[in-house]
Design a protein around this motif. Structure first.
Motif, mmCIF file in Angstrom:
data_model
loop_
_atom_site.group_PDB
_atom_site.id
_atom_site.type_symbol
_atom_site.label_atom_id
_atom_site.label_comp_id
_atom_site.label_asym_id
_atom_site.label_seq_id
_atom_site.Cartn_x
_atom_site.Cartn_y
_atom_site.Cartn_z
ATOM 1 N N LEU A 78 -22.445 -38.211 6.648
ATOM 2 C CA LEU A 78 -23.506 -37.398 7.241
ATOM 3 C C LEU A 78 -24.864 -38.097 7.336
ATOM 4 C CD1 LEU A 78 -23.628 -34.605 8.481
ATOM 5 C CD2 LEU A 78 -24.277 -33.707 6.265
ATOM 6 N N PRO A 79 -25.348 -38.766 6.280
ATOM 7 C CA PRO A 79 -26.680 -39.393 6.395
ATOM 8 C C PRO A 79 -26.769 -40.471 7.478
ATOM 9 C CG PRO A 79 -25.995 -39.290 4.092
ATOM 10 C CD PRO A 79 -24.815 -38.887 4.921
ATOM 11 N N ASN A 80 -25.665 -41.146 7.781
ATOM 12 C CA ASN A 80 -25.673 -42.226 8.772
ATOM 13 C C ASN A 80 -25.117 -41.798 10.129
ATOM 14 O OD1 ASN A 80 -26.620 -43.979 6.753
ATOM 15 N ND2 ASN A 80 -24.540 -44.359 6.067
ATOM 16 N N ALA A 81 -24.769 -40.528 10.258
ATOM 17 C CA ALA A 81 -24.148 -40.053 11.498
ATOM 18 C C ALA A 81 -25.187 -39.925 12.606
ATOM 19 C CB ALA A 81 -23.475 -38.703 11.268
ATOM 20 N N GLU A 131 -27.228 -38.201 15.553
ATOM 21 C CA GLU A 131 -27.726 -36.820 15.625
ATOM 22 C C GLU A 131 -26.744 -35.887 16.354
ATOM 23 O OE1 GLU A 131 -30.095 -33.812 14.589
ATOM 24 O OE2 GLU A 131 -30.472 -35.887 14.005
ATOM 25 N N ARG A 132 -26.094 -36.400 17.381
ATOM 26 C CA ARG A 132 -25.170 -35.549 18.160
ATOM 27 C C ARG A 132 -23.941 -35.137 17.349
ATOM 28 N NH1 ARG A 132 -23.880 -40.759 19.528
ATOM 29 N NH2 ARG A 132 -21.657 -41.225 19.606
ATOM 30 N N ASP A 133 -23.612 -35.880 16.279
ATOM 31 C CA ASP A 133 -22.427 -35.584 15.469
ATOM 32 C C ASP A 133 -22.721 -34.738 14.233
ATOM 33 O OD1 ASP A 133 -20.863 -37.004 17.221
ATOM 34 O OD2 ASP A 133 -20.888 -38.850 16.023
ATOM 35 N N VAL A 134 -23.981 -34.596 13.864
ATOM 36 C CA VAL A 134 -24.333 -33.900 12.618
ATOM 37 C C VAL A 134 -23.843 -32.451 12.627
ATOM 38 C CG1 VAL A 134 -26.256 -33.068 11.206
ATOM 39 C CG2 VAL A 134 -26.263 -35.412 12.058
ATOM 40 N N LYS A 135 -24.098 -31.750 13.737
ATOM 41 C CA LYS A 135 -23.686 -30.348 13.821
ATOM 42 C C LYS A 135 -22.167 -30.224 13.696
ATOM 43 C CE LYS A 135 -23.983 -26.250 16.720
ATOM 44 N NZ LYS A 135 -24.404 -25.694 17.991
ATOM 45 N N PHE A 136 -21.454 -31.112 14.374
ATOM 46 C CA PHE A 136 -19.989 -31.087 14.307
ATOM 47 C C PHE A 136 -19.513 -31.367 12.884
ATOM 48 C CE2 PHE A 136 -15.962 -33.379 14.313
ATOM 49 C CZ PHE A 136 -15.137 -32.394 14.819
ATOM 50 N N LEU A 137 -20.083 -32.385 12.236
ATOM 51 C CA LEU A 137 -19.674 -32.717 10.871
ATOM 52 C C LEU A 137 -19.923 -31.557 9.917
ATOM 53 C CD1 LEU A 137 -20.883 -36.428 10.591
ATOM 54 C CD2 LEU A 137 -18.532 -35.606 10.836
ATOM 55 N N LEU A 138 -21.060 -30.908 10.056
ATOM 56 C CA LEU A 138 -21.365 -29.764 9.198
ATOM 57 C C LEU A 138 -20.411 -28.594 9.458
ATOM 58 C CD1 LEU A 138 -25.264 -29.814 9.190
ATOM 59 C CD2 LEU A 138 -23.710 -30.430 7.310
ATOM 60 N N SER A 139 -20.041 -28.400 10.706
ATOM 61 C CA SER A 139 -19.084 -27.323 11.006
ATOM 62 C C SER A 139 -17.708 -27.647 10.429
ATOM 63 C CB SER A 139 -19.003 -27.049 12.505
ATOM 64 O OG SER A 139 -18.390 -28.122 13.180
ATOM 65 N N GLN A 140 -17.336 -28.920 10.477
ATOM 66 C CA GLN A 140 -16.065 -29.328 9.882
ATOM 67 C C GLN A 140 -16.086 -29.124 8.363
ATOM 68 O OE1 GLN A 140 -13.831 -29.208 12.239
ATOM 69 N NE2 GLN A 140 -12.884 -31.133 11.665
ATOM 70 N N VAL A 141 -17.197 -29.463 7.739
ATOM 71 C CA VAL A 141 -17.331 -29.245 6.295
ATOM 72 C C VAL A 141 -17.186 -27.760 5.984
ATOM 73 C CG1 VAL A 141 -18.959 -29.320 4.351
ATOM 74 C CG2 VAL A 141 -18.667 -31.335 5.821
#
Length: 149
Positions: free
Chosen positions: A48-51, A53-63
């Motif tokens: 997440l810290p190195n992702a 910006e466009r992927d942050v929302k997706f990563l958080l939703s996956q979490v």
């Protein structure tokens, strides 16, 4: 105490352990199912810290989805263990009723019914976890298709 009588007591008290073995295998499967999303959550949080910006929302939703799966599996495991406890109590009561020559059939019926209800509830949670897993996979497939097209 006669040997035949003792054998009958042991048969009545040991037979439910076949059910415990089967439920134990389900618990093993469920603990394996909870380990995978737990590991994925840790990996995604590390990314997440190195992702971008466009992927942050997706990563958080996956979490969030993975955390929900962990919670569902926790309940599935809980109900499976409750079923094992109920069956173990059935075994203890059957043994005690034979040794003490007491009629405790209502307790046996109640606990065995509780074991079956707990097992069914556990399996419903397992099915929900599988449903969420497949839905999450569908979302990932659509995301990948969008990146390719």
């Amino acid at each position: 105490m006669e040997t035949t009588y003792l054998v009958n007591i042991l048969q009545a008290s040991i037979a439910p352990f076949v059910l415990i073995s089967g439920i134990g295998l389900l618990v093993l499967s469920m603990t394996n199912r909870i380990a995978r999303p737990t590991d994925l959550i840790r990996r995604l949080l590390d990314e997440l810290p190195n992702a971008p910006e466009r992927d942050v929302k997706f990563l958080l939703s996956q979490v969030a989805v993975l955390r929900k799966r962990c919670s569902i599996m926790r309940w599935a495991i809980f109900y499976s263990i409750m079923a094992i406890i109920c069956v173990s109590c059935v075994t203890l009561i059957l043994f005690a009723s034979q040794v003490l020559n007491m009629r405790l059939y209502f307790m046996v019926e109640l606990l065995f019914g509780g074991a079956l209800v707990s097992l069914i509830t556990s399996l419903v949670f397992l099915l929900e976890d599988i449903r969420i897993t497949l839905h999450s996979l569908d979302i990932e497939i659509e995301r990948r298709k969008g990146n390719l097209g």
